[in-house]
Design a protein around this motif. Structure first.
Motif, PDB file in Angstrom:
ATOM      1  N   VAL A  13       1.144  -0.946   0.213  1.00 31.55           N
ATOM      2  CA  VAL A  13       0.235  -0.159  -0.121  1.00 31.55           C
ATOM      3  C   VAL A  13       0.969   1.221  -0.299  1.00 31.55           C
ATOM      4  O   VAL A  13       1.893   0.997   1.010  1.00 31.55           O
ATOM      5  N   ARG A  14       0.331   2.436  -0.833  1.00 33.25           N
ATOM      6  CA  ARG A  14       1.357   3.519  -0.727  1.00 33.25           C
ATOM      7  C   ARG A  14       0.289   4.822  -1.047  1.00 33.25           C
ATOM      8  O   ARG A  14       0.687   5.648  -1.138  1.00 33.25           O
ATOM      9  N   SER A  15      -0.334   4.286   0.262  1.00 35.04           N
ATOM     10  CA  SER A  15      -1.482   5.819   0.949  1.00 35.04           C
ATOM     11  C   SER A  15      -1.681   5.848   1.491  1.00 35.04           C
ATOM     12  O   SER A  15      -2.622   4.534   1.519  1.00 35.04           O
ATOM     13  N   SER A  62      16.095   9.778   2.009  1.00 32.07           N
ATOM     14  CA  SER A  62      16.408   8.671   0.810  1.00 32.07           C
ATOM     15  C   SER A  62      15.781   7.390   0.181  1.00 32.07           C
ATOM     16  O   SER A  62      15.978   6.797  -0.258  1.00 32.07           O
ATOM     17  N   TYR A  63      14.506   8.339   0.244  1.00 29.85           N
ATOM     18  CA  TYR A  63      13.111   7.534  -0.771  1.00 29.85           C
ATOM     19  C   TYR A  63      12.729   8.349  -1.465  1.00 29.85           C
ATOM     20  O   TYR A  63      10.988   8.610  -0.541  1.00 29.85           O
ATOM     21  N   PRO A  64      12.649   9.602  -2.271  1.00 26.05           N
ATOM     22  CA  PRO A  64      12.161  10.824  -2.964  1.00 26.05           C
ATOM     23  C   PRO A  64      10.608  10.646  -3.481  1.00 26.05           C
ATOM     24  O   PRO A  64      10.982  10.496  -4.723  1.00 26.05           O
ATOM     25  N   ASP A  66       6.530  11.348  -4.022  1.00 27.89           N
ATOM     26  CA  ASP A  66       5.338  11.549  -3.331  1.00 27.89           C
ATOM     27  C   ASP A  66       4.928  11.223  -2.608  1.00 27.89           C
ATOM     28  O   ASP A  66       4.634  11.157  -1.423  1.00 27.89           O
ATOM     29  N   TRP A  67       4.794   9.319  -2.726  1.00 31.62           N
ATOM     30  CA  TRP A  67       3.647   8.629  -1.551  1.00 31.62           C
ATOM     31  C   TRP A  67       4.585   8.361  -0.610  1.00 31.62           C
ATOM     32  O   TRP A  67       3.820   8.664   0.691  1.00 31.62           O
ATOM     33  N   PHE A  68       5.908   8.569  -0.146  1.00 31.03           N
ATOM     34  CA  PHE A  68       6.603   7.902   0.599  1.00 31.03           C
ATOM     35  C   PHE A  68       6.221   9.452   1.932  1.00 31.03           C
ATOM     36  O   PHE A  68       7.193   9.451   3.206  1.00 31.03           O
ATOM     37  N   THR A 117       1.065  -2.094   4.824  1.00 30.92           N
ATOM     38  CA  THR A 117       2.602  -1.276   4.743  1.00 30.92           C
ATOM     39  C   THR A 117       3.261  -2.250   3.224  1.00 30.92           C
ATOM     40  O   THR A 117       2.914  -2.101   2.403  1.00 30.92           O
ATOM     41  N   CYS A 118       4.032  -0.986   3.016  1.00 26.40           N
ATOM     42  CA  CYS A 118       5.234  -1.456   1.667  1.00 26.40           C
ATOM     43  C   CYS A 118       6.114  -1.925   2.151  1.00 26.40           C
ATOM     44  O   CYS A 118       7.100  -0.757   2.728  1.00 26.40           O
ATOM     45  N   TRP A 119       7.359  -2.972   1.714  1.00 31.41           N
ATOM     46  CA  TRP A 119       8.287  -2.487   1.501  1.00 31.41           C
ATOM     47  C   TRP A 119       9.192  -1.934   1.013  1.00 31.41           C
ATOM     48  O   TRP A 119       8.540  -1.198  -0.327  1.00 31.41           O
ATOM     49  N   VAL A 120       9.844  -1.311   1.764  1.00 31.46           N
ATOM     50  CA  VAL A 120      11.052  -0.095   0.450  1.00 31.46           C
ATOM     51  C   VAL A 120      12.211  -0.395   0.505  1.00 31.46           C
ATOM     52  O   VAL A 120      13.409  -0.436   1.990  1.00 31.46           O
ATOM     53  N   CYS A 121      13.194  -0.775  -0.337  1.00 30.85           N
ATOM     54  CA  CYS A 121      14.294  -1.054  -0.398  1.00 30.85           C
ATOM     55  C   CYS A 121      15.076  -0.439  -1.146  1.00 30.85           C
ATOM     56  O   CYS A 121      16.574  -0.403  -1.169  1.00 30.85           O
ATOM     57  N   ASN A 122      14.284   0.560  -1.852  1.00 32.14           N
ATOM     58  CA  ASN A 122      15.186   1.137  -3.150  1.00 32.14           C
ATOM     59  C   ASN A 122      15.885   2.455  -2.631  1.00 32.14           C
ATOM     60  O   ASN A 122      15.523   3.278  -3.093  1.00 32.14           O
ATOM     61  N   PHE A 123      16.064   2.462  -1.397  1.00 28.71           N
ATOM     62  CA  PHE A 123      16.135   3.718  -0.782  1.00 28.71           C
ATOM     63  C   PHE A 123      17.748   4.218  -0.649  1.00 28.71           C
ATOM     64  O   PHE A 123      18.496   3.360  -1.336  1.00 28.71           O
TER      65      PHE A 123
HETATM   66  C1  LIG Z   1      12.235  -6.865  -1.087  1.00 32.84           C
HETATM   67  C2  LIG Z   1      11.605  -6.149  -1.739  1.00 32.84           C
HETATM   68  C3  LIG Z   1      11.761  -4.567  -2.253  1.00 32.84           C
HETATM   69  C4  LIG Z   1      10.620  -3.664  -2.718  1.00 32.84           C
HETATM   70  N1  LIG Z   1      11.195  -2.912  -2.490  1.00 32.84           N
HETATM   71  C5  LIG Z   1      10.125  -1.984  -3.464  1.00 32.84           C
HETATM   72  C6  LIG Z   1      10.893   0.022  -2.712  1.00 32.84           C
HETATM   73  O1  LIG Z   1      11.675  -0.176  -2.742  1.00 32.84           O
HETATM   74  N2  LIG Z   1       9.669   0.190  -3.403  1.00 32.84           N
HETATM   75  C7  LIG Z   1       8.167  -0.315  -3.311  1.00 32.84           C
HETATM   76  O2  LIG Z   1       7.583   1.271  -3.449  1.00 32.84           O
HETATM   77  N3  LIG Z   1       7.537  -1.425  -3.448  1.00 32.84           N
HETATM   78  C8  LIG Z   1       9.126  -2.193  -3.371  1.00 32.84           C
HETATM   79  N4  LIG Z   1       8.432  -3.618  -2.792  1.00 32.84           N
HETATM   80  C9  LIG Z   1       6.760  -3.722  -3.459  1.00 32.84           C
HETATM   81  C10 LIG Z   1       6.758  -4.919  -4.471  1.00 32.84           C
HETATM   82  O3  LIG Z   1       6.635  -3.909  -5.437  1.00 32.84           O
HETATM   83  C11 LIG Z   1       5.951  -5.440  -4.491  1.00 32.84           C
HETATM   84  O4  LIG Z   1       6.098  -6.409  -3.188  1.00 32.84           O
HETATM   85  C12 LIG Z   1       5.305  -6.930  -5.258  1.00 32.84           C
HETATM   86  O5  LIG Z   1       5.202  -5.417  -6.431  1.00 32.84           O
HETATM   87  C13 LIG Z   1       4.194  -7.564  -5.234  1.00 32.84           C
HETATM   88  O6  LIG Z   1       3.198  -6.433  -4.619  1.00 32.84           O
HETATM   89  P1  LIG Z   1       2.126  -6.635  -3.572  1.00 32.84           P
HETATM   90  O7  LIG Z   1       2.927  -6.457  -2.799  1.00 32.84           O
HETATM   91  O8  LIG Z   1       1.439  -5.786  -3.588  1.00 32.84           O
HETATM   92  O9  LIG Z   1       1.871  -7.825  -3.619  1.00 32.84           O
HETATM   93  C14 LIG Z   1       9.874  -3.969  -2.695  1.00 32.84           C
HETATM   94  C15 LIG Z   1       8.955  -5.434  -2.557  1.00 32.84           C
HETATM   95  C16 LIG Z   1       9.936  -6.660  -1.321  1.00 32.84           C
HETATM   96  C17 LIG Z   1      10.216  -8.320  -1.351  1.00 32.84           C
END
Ligand SMILES: Cc1cc2nc3c(=O)[nH]c(=O)nc-3n(C[C@H](O)[C@H](O)[C@H](O)COP(=O)(O)O)c2cc1C
Length: 180
Positions: A13-15, A62-64, A66-68, A117-123
């Protein structure tokens, strides 16, 4: 809730709404991370909760995106390379694996309790390191925004490979060998 239903429900989720989740609920979410399995049970992680406006602004650098900018709380999940298990024969560091399992526990527990939640690793890790004064052995691996989604969440069909594309019994598909 059935486990597979929970897994299907969790999505990125990004909002988010502009409110924090109650402290006791956050504790429950983090408890699920604490209980995660890890190589040799070394538990090479720490969870840093960021909910201060200035600190959140710092993380945004570190992760500029808009949603963040609007996330009310972020869990910075760090791996501890001093503690993590390294396989004896090739020294493979299992820190990332352990942190990923803990993070997955956290995301599933958050979903179970109705949070998003939303994983973010691209920071940019250097910015996070500096912001939190992390020593060299503590690596920020995941930024995990957590909170109330700003829209009602529906369960959508996941875009995933079919099981028969990733499951092999006793051998791998010849197409995988071609990718070598
Ligand atoms: C290791 C990992 C890194 C991720 N990094 C980012 C990120 O930097 N930015 C982002 O918006 N989503 C990130 N995501 C979310 C993925 O894009 C997302 O999990 C994937 O597209 C599947 O969608 P879902 O989580 O809705 O099932 C990451 C997910 C994982 C597992």
């Amino acid at each position: 809730m059935e486990l597979l239903d929970l897994i299907r429900k969790r999505k990125s989720v990004r909002s988010f709404q502009d409110k924090k989740i109650p402290e006791n609920m956050l504790t429950q979410v983090l408890e699920a991370g604490r209980l995660a399995p890890s190589a040799v049970n070394y538990q090479p992680w720490c969870f840093i909760v960021i909910d201060d406006k200035e600190m959140l602004d710092g993380l945004y650098q570190s992760y500029p995106r808009d949603w963040f900018k609007t996330v009310p709380q972020v869990i910075v999940i760090c791996g501890n390379h001093k503690e993590s298990w390294k396989r004896s024969n090739d020294r493979k560091d299992h820190c990332d694996i352990d942190v990923a399992i803990a993070t997955d526990h956290i995301t599933l527990m958050a979903t179970y309790l109705g949070f998003s939640t939303c994983w973010v690793c691209n920071f940019e890790p250097t910015i996070v390191r500096e912001l939190l004064s992390l020593p060299a052995h503590l690596e920020p691996i995941v930024l995990l925004p957590i909170g109330f989604a700003s829209e009602e969440q529906t369960i959508e069909k996941k875009k995933r490979k079919e099981l028969n594309q990733v499951l092999f019994i006793n051998n791998i598909d010849t197409s995988l060998k071609e990718n070598e």
